[in-house]
Design an enzyme around this catalytic site. Structure first.
Site, PDB file in Angstrom:
ATOM      1  N   ASP A 223      -0.627  -5.538   9.619  1.00 48.78           N
ATOM      2  CA  ASP A 223      -1.604  -4.553   9.178  1.00 48.78           C
ATOM      3  C   ASP A 223      -2.868  -5.320   8.819  1.00 48.78           C
ATOM      4  OD1 ASP A 223      -3.141  -2.609   8.053  1.00 48.78           O
ATOM      5  OD2 ASP A 223      -1.698  -2.015   6.508  1.00 48.78           O
TER       6      ASP A 223
ATOM      7  N   TRP B  73       0.855  -1.187   0.000  1.00 47.80           N
ATOM      8  CA  TRP B  73       0.000   0.000   0.000  1.00 47.80           C
ATOM      9  C   TRP B  73       0.898   1.247   0.000  1.00 47.80           C
ATOM     10  CZ3 TRP B  73      -2.148   2.655   4.846  1.00 47.80           C
ATOM     11  CH2 TRP B  73      -3.138   3.600   4.495  1.00 47.80           C
TER      12      TRP B  73
ATOM     13  N   LYS C 186     -13.186  -0.971   6.237  1.00 45.39           N
ATOM     14  CA  LYS C 186     -13.777  -1.856   5.229  1.00 45.39           C
ATOM     15  C   LYS C 186     -14.797  -2.808   5.841  1.00 45.39           C
ATOM     16  CE  LYS C 186     -10.690   0.171   3.104  1.00 45.39           C
ATOM     17  NZ  LYS C 186      -9.423   0.108   2.501  1.00 45.39           N
TER      18      LYS C 186
HETATM   19  N1  PMP Z   1      -3.549  -0.801   5.288  1.00 42.41           N
HETATM   20  C1  PMP Z   1      -3.921  -1.193   4.079  1.00 42.41           C
HETATM   21  C2  PMP Z   1      -3.213  -2.331   3.445  1.00 42.41           C
HETATM   22  C3  PMP Z   1      -4.968  -0.546   3.439  1.00 42.41           C
HETATM   23  O1  PMP Z   1      -5.331  -0.965   2.220  1.00 42.41           O
HETATM   24  C4  PMP Z   1      -5.623   0.521   4.081  1.00 42.41           C
HETATM   25  C5  PMP Z   1      -6.748   1.243   3.416  1.00 42.41           C
HETATM   26  N2  PMP Z   1      -6.620   1.520   2.090  1.00 42.41           N
HETATM   27  C6  PMP Z   1      -5.186   0.887   5.355  1.00 42.41           C
HETATM   28  C7  PMP Z   1      -4.155   0.198   5.923  1.00 42.41           C
HETATM   29  C8  PMP Z   1      -5.744   1.989   6.183  1.00 42.41           C
HETATM   30  O2  PMP Z   1      -6.990   2.442   5.942  1.00 42.41           O
HETATM   31  P1  PMP Z   1      -7.755   3.291   7.018  1.00 42.41           P
HETATM   32  O3  PMP Z   1      -6.802   4.258   7.612  1.00 42.41           O
HETATM   33  O4  PMP Z   1      -8.841   3.947   6.230  1.00 42.41           O
HETATM   34  O5  PMP Z   1      -8.278   2.320   8.020  1.00 42.41           O
END
Ligand code: PMP
Length: 401
Positions: free
Chosen positions: A214, A133, A250
């Site tokens: 993560d 990411w 998500k």
């Molecule tokens: N890690 C990964 C791999 C992701 O794809 C995302 C969202 N695109 C996130 C972390 C963090 O997203 P958020 O801060 O919206 O929870």
């Protein structure tokens, strides 16, 4: 003149910029496959029913106030989040050696964890997968860590470069931090099998490498919260230490509420207590304390058996729709006789397919077919529907023939 007059215009974020370009396109057939957010079959954002119910409960409760939360956030939310990711029967929770703090979604949890490690962990290098990411390298660099990569994806198989991964982690200095996507690897959709996870675990533990998971897609990959958490639980079961960043963006559709959690599993309860005290020192000057609304929604859902069950059904429905989009796209390419092996579309896991299309092909599809995606060829399967699959298949077919 302005003291800022010398500033150059900064580029748009590579991922968020896709939507900006999409919004500017007047074409009626335009299709946005850049967004990392779930869409219904009608292409609409979704608020889960169970979230609506939880919010109603919160509104009806006149005793609720809007005072500041503690620095660590909503304590009940933290306990329930640890249980959700580590398992209700987790030995680490039973032995009180987990500390969990509410953070600003996954991103905030990664950042707080990164800053904590930069201050208190003896190794300052974090290994992240190649690719990963796009925000990961920036988050950890700004947290004060030094970022290196380990091989992960093999373009020739569109699968895992397991040998390369083992070699690179094997060559990492003792004690290095390793970022691992718990499931539904972004952007590749390629996850290790459980047998491969077991090998990764053994290697990492033998070298004292520190796992930082993560977990942005728990339940979104397989449709099962427990299945998607298995790799993390394998690392907890061996008694070793680790960090995990959780996001509810998500799996509960709470994107803009910015609700997530950082858990640090320690070897002993007294250590976990001291770790938490230091996490508070990281958080306090950053944003003082986290927001109350999103965490309250999550707590209402996770504490209530019926709401929890309802959530798992809605989550499974989202995961199933994504899996069905994979099948439909694969079949559409087969029906067109599109040259090449497209089985990776059905093999890859989670929200994204790493199509293998190159930047020139992506830009052709955007120009001629008004289909928007990141230049690395990543498409969001959640942005597709039965109605739009033929258009995408036509575009892919055209661009590879
Ligand atoms: N890690 C990964 C791999 C992701 O794809 C995302 C969202 N695109 C996130 C972390 C963090 O997203 P958020 O801060 O919206 O929870």
């Amino acid at each position: 003149g302005s003291v800022f007059a010398h500033l150059v215009q900064a580029p748009e974020d590579a991922i968020l910029g896709v939507t900006i370009a999409y919004n500017k396109d007047p074409s009626p057939i335009k299709l946005n496959l850049g967004v990392g957010a779930y869409r219904t079959e009608e292409g609409k954002p979704l608020v889960l029913n169970v979230v609506r119910k939880a919010e109603q409960q919160l509104i009806n409760d006149r005793s609720r106030i809007k005072e500041y939360l503690p620095i660590v956030g909503l304590v009940e939310f933290n306990k329930l989040s640890a249980k959700l990711i580590l398992g209700a029967d987790s030995p680490a929770i039973r032995e009180n050696r987990v500390t969990t703090v509410e953070c600003l979604s996954g991103t905030g949890s990664l950042r707080v964890g990164g800053e904590f490690l930069a201050r208190h962990y003896h190794q300052k290098t974090i290994y992240i997968p190649q690719p990963t990411w796009g925000n990961h390298p920036k988050i950890f660099t700004l947290a004060g860590l030094s970022v290196k990569t380990y091989r992960y994806y093999d373009p020739s198989t569109r699968g895992l470069n397991f040998q390369g991964l083992l070699e690179d982690l094997g060559a990492a200095p003792q004690g290095s931090i390793v970022l691992l996507h718990a499931c539904a690897h972004n952007p590749t959709g390629v996850d290790p099998t459980l047998e491969q996870w077991e090998q990764i675990r053994k290697l990492m533990r033998s070298k004292g490498l520190m796992p930082f998971f993560d977990s942005a897609y728990q339940g979104f990959a397989s449709g099962s919260l427990d299945t998607d958490a298995k790799p993390i639980r394998m690392f907890v079961a061996d008694g070793g230490e680790l960090l995990v960043a959780q996001s509810y963006a998500k799996n509960m559709g709470l994107y803009g509420e910015r609700v997530g959690a950082l858990s640090i599993v320690c070897k002993a309860a007294d250590v976990a207590g001291r770790v938490e005290s230091q996490l508070k020192l990281v958080i306090r000057p950053m944003y003082s304390n986290p927001p109350i609304h999103g965490a309250s929604i999550v707590a209402v859902i996770l504490r209530d058996k019926n709401l929890f069950n309802e959530w798992t059904l809605e989550l499974k429905a989202m995961a199933d729709r994504i899996i069905s989009m994979r099948k439909q796209l694969f079949e559409a390419l087969r029906a067109r006789g599109t040259p090449g092996d497209w089985t990776h579309i059905i093999k890859q896991i989670g929200m994204f397919t790493f199509t293998g299309l190159n930047p020139a092909q992506v830009s052709y599809m955007t120009k001629e077919y008004h289909i928007y995606m990141t230049s690395d060829g990543r498409i969001s399967m959640a942005g597709l529907s039965s109605k739009t699959v033929p258009h995408l298949a036509d575009a892919i077919h055209a661009v590879v023939t």
